[in-house]
Design an enzyme around this catalytic site. Structure first.
Site, PDB file in Angstrom:
ATOM      1  N   SER A  37      11.986 -48.089 -19.413  1.00  0.00           N
ATOM      2  CA  SER A  37      12.062 -49.444 -18.857  1.00  0.00           C
ATOM      3  C   SER A  37      12.726 -50.334 -19.894  1.00  0.00           C
ATOM      4  O   SER A  37      12.286 -50.418 -21.044  1.00  0.00           O
ATOM      5  CB  SER A  37      10.683 -49.951 -18.457  1.00  0.00           C
ATOM      6  OG  SER A  37       9.775 -49.825 -19.508  1.00  0.00           O
ATOM      7  N   GLY A  82      13.253 -53.651 -19.726  1.00  0.00           N
ATOM      8  CA  GLY A  82      12.970 -55.064 -19.478  1.00  0.00           C
ATOM      9  C   GLY A  82      13.815 -55.582 -18.339  1.00  0.00           C
ATOM     10  O   GLY A  82      13.927 -54.928 -17.280  1.00  0.00           O
ATOM     11  N   GLY A 121      16.782 -55.453 -17.990  1.00  0.00           N
ATOM     12  CA  GLY A 121      17.891 -54.529 -17.744  1.00  0.00           C
ATOM     13  C   GLY A 121      17.543 -53.409 -16.795  1.00  0.00           C
ATOM     14  O   GLY A 121      18.371 -52.520 -16.556  1.00  0.00           O
ATOM     15  N   GLY A 122      16.314 -53.384 -16.261  1.00  0.00           N
ATOM     16  CA  GLY A 122      15.940 -52.377 -15.273  1.00  0.00           C
ATOM     17  C   GLY A 122      15.511 -51.066 -15.898  1.00  0.00           C
ATOM     18  O   GLY A 122      14.979 -51.038 -17.008  1.00  0.00           O
ATOM     19  N   GLY A 165       5.701 -53.011 -16.537  1.00  0.00           N
ATOM     20  CA  GLY A 165       5.875 -51.583 -16.774  1.00  0.00           C
ATOM     21  C   GLY A 165       4.838 -50.752 -16.032  1.00  0.00           C
ATOM     22  O   GLY A 165       5.126 -49.628 -15.596  1.00  0.00           O
ATOM     23  N   ASP A 166       3.633 -51.292 -15.879  1.00  0.00           N
ATOM     24  CA  ASP A 166       2.576 -50.554 -15.171  1.00  0.00           C
ATOM     25  C   ASP A 166       2.902 -50.457 -13.684  1.00  0.00           C
ATOM     26  O   ASP A 166       2.608 -49.447 -13.040  1.00  0.00           O
ATOM     27  CB  ASP A 166       1.227 -51.246 -15.374  1.00  0.00           C
ATOM     28  CG  ASP A 166       0.881 -51.367 -16.853  1.00  0.00           C
ATOM     29  OD1 ASP A 166       1.253 -50.456 -17.623  1.00  0.00           O
ATOM     30  OD2 ASP A 166       0.254 -52.363 -17.242  1.00  0.00           O
TER      31      ASP A 166
END
Lengths: 312, 312
Positions: B224, B226, B228-229, B255-256
């Protein structure tokens, strides 16, 4: 039967004081806490601890609740000096926490204070009855800190009136919202710091502000001016008491140590200059101790003879 | 009998997440907290909440203890979506807290993470047995977050091996100290963020770093990045999945949410591009929700058709 020589301290808004050690705090990021310590907190508990360390019996009362209150009581039981009696009363709501983030690298501390628990009306009535019973065996009373939600703004006036009716002198150490209503009941000493003095009176000169509080009902005003020492305005005269040198360290609890010394002065009826000197030395010795409610014995003994007390 | 379609999430180092609202934080001073909220926290609990909100049964296990653990369980019971089963196991030591100081004026957050409780060897053996029983009724496993003191560094390798022996796919989402030992057991997917990817491999290019983790034993790597996908490197190909626009808000839990979507993809055996798009949209919709473990439904529906998935 003469009254006991114990100090009764009241902490209505007790807290579990949590300290996080965080080297190199990064604001706006996630920070790893390397050590967590907890301590029973609230200004009145600090006063009771210091009085007990000075060799005087101290009774600590106030309000605690929930699992945080239970943790506070457990820490107090484990750490308390001999001569400190736990007379805290239980309420239904959860005791608050304070979190002090200590950065040992930057030598700096940021504190976050949770709001207090909401006290139910019946709990306040129960507490006043409990306080009345404790007064019988104590020689002087110290009322310290904020008043939690649910209690009347003039809660300290009620306790002061109760203590005075029982013939016990009262020291009141709180900030403007509770100090002003408390003055009406005539506490023997109030002990604002410089900020509290200005907020309560709107006056910037500490001497003018202290005289204004005297006019509003305080028996005497002892203002703590941080490293500048104490300013006392009393019916018997006014004094400045100044430490020989400014000390660096952890100022938390310094004002509470001064309150402990002043309360012992009230109890003993000793002349002002002597107990002002004790209050300044004890306060400075607390700055040199890592814990509120404690002081560095060697610093206290070394400073005491060198505190300058000047009559104004 | 086919395995159940439930997701089993593991949170070995669960936390009670406390949020302090403090307008205009003043570093190096005492700050008044105007509101305190608490929430059962830890990355695996967020994954379970999001999976349950997506309509899938989720079983949340992990370790909790003491009065903070009891408070965590109480909050989970009060707030949990239907379809989330609490299968947390109790240990002797006290669950940690995290404190997030949110300044609504500065629109900024600083987080303090307490160290975790020390888990006893017998408690770890008990947990592995408990985990084994839970595996029987679950279709996929998500292992999330840090490993508390007292557990072996390769705790995730042990749980991964157990799950794989039971025929259940595993997604592992943890940082370098536990990610590297966990790779040896061959988790189906690992989901590091950009920092974790760099720390685990020493490589600054995400694609190089992801390939390095694949070589160390991961079945697939989804990083991940951020705003930026996601970057996915799998035996079936590599993809970038990018949201149509960067969203501002609270990134905690983003992220979860991605992990929840990826685990459902594992469970369903659906093709990578589809579930990468879901993971990106869900992650972005979580940024628009004030709570970790939750997402903004409208944002999710609006973004999903516009996530760009590119084969590398």
């Amino acid at each position: 039967m003469p009254p006991s020589n114990a100090i009764l301290t009241v902490t209505l808004n007790a807290a579990l004081d949590v300290t996080y050690q965080v080297p190199n705090v990064r604001p706006h990021h996630s920070n790893r806490v390397v050590a967590v310590t907890t301590r029973a907190g609230g200004k009145g508990l600090n006063v009771a601890r210091v009085a007990a360390r000075l060799g005087r019996p101290a009774v600590a009362t106030g309000l605690i609740g929930g699992s945080t209150g239970a943790a506070l009581r457990r820490e107090l039981t484990e750490s308390r000096p001999t001569r400190l009696l736990d007379a805290l009363q239980t309420i239904g709501a959860e005791t608050r926490r304070t979190v002090a983030v200590v950065d040992p690298v930057a030598a700096d501390t940021t504190v976050f204070n949770e709001p207090g628990p909401t006290v139910a009306p019946g709990e306040w009535a129960d507490f006043q009855a409990h306080f009345g019973r404790l007064l019988a065996d104590c020689g002087a009373v110290v009322l310290s800190g904020s008043v939690p939600p649910g209690l009347p703004l003039d809660a300290y006036a009620a306790l002061t009136a109760q203590a005075r009716a029982a013939g016990r002198p009262v020291l009141l150490d709180t900030s403007a919202p509770w100090l002003l209503p408390g003055l009406a009941a005539g506490p023997d000493v109030v002990k604002p710091n410089a900020d509290e003095l200005r907020e309560a009176t709107g006056l910037t000169d500490p001497l003018d502000a202290a005289r204004a509080l005297l006019a509003l009902g305080a028996g005497a005003v002892v203002a703590s001016l941080g490293p500048g020492g104490l300013l006392a305005v009393t019916p018997h005269g006014s004094w400045r008491a100044v430490p020989p040198e400014p000390l660096t360290g952890n100022p938390t609890g310094a004002g509470d140590s001064a309150a402990a010394a002043l309360a012992l002065g009230l109890l003993d009826g000793s002349p002002w200059p002597g107990h002002l000197a004790q209050a300044v030395a004890l306060s400075a010795a607390t700055v040199r101790s890592p814990l509120a409610g404690d002081y560095d014995e060697a610093t206290y003994r070394a400073l005491l003879p060198h505190v300058r007390v000047t009559r104004l």
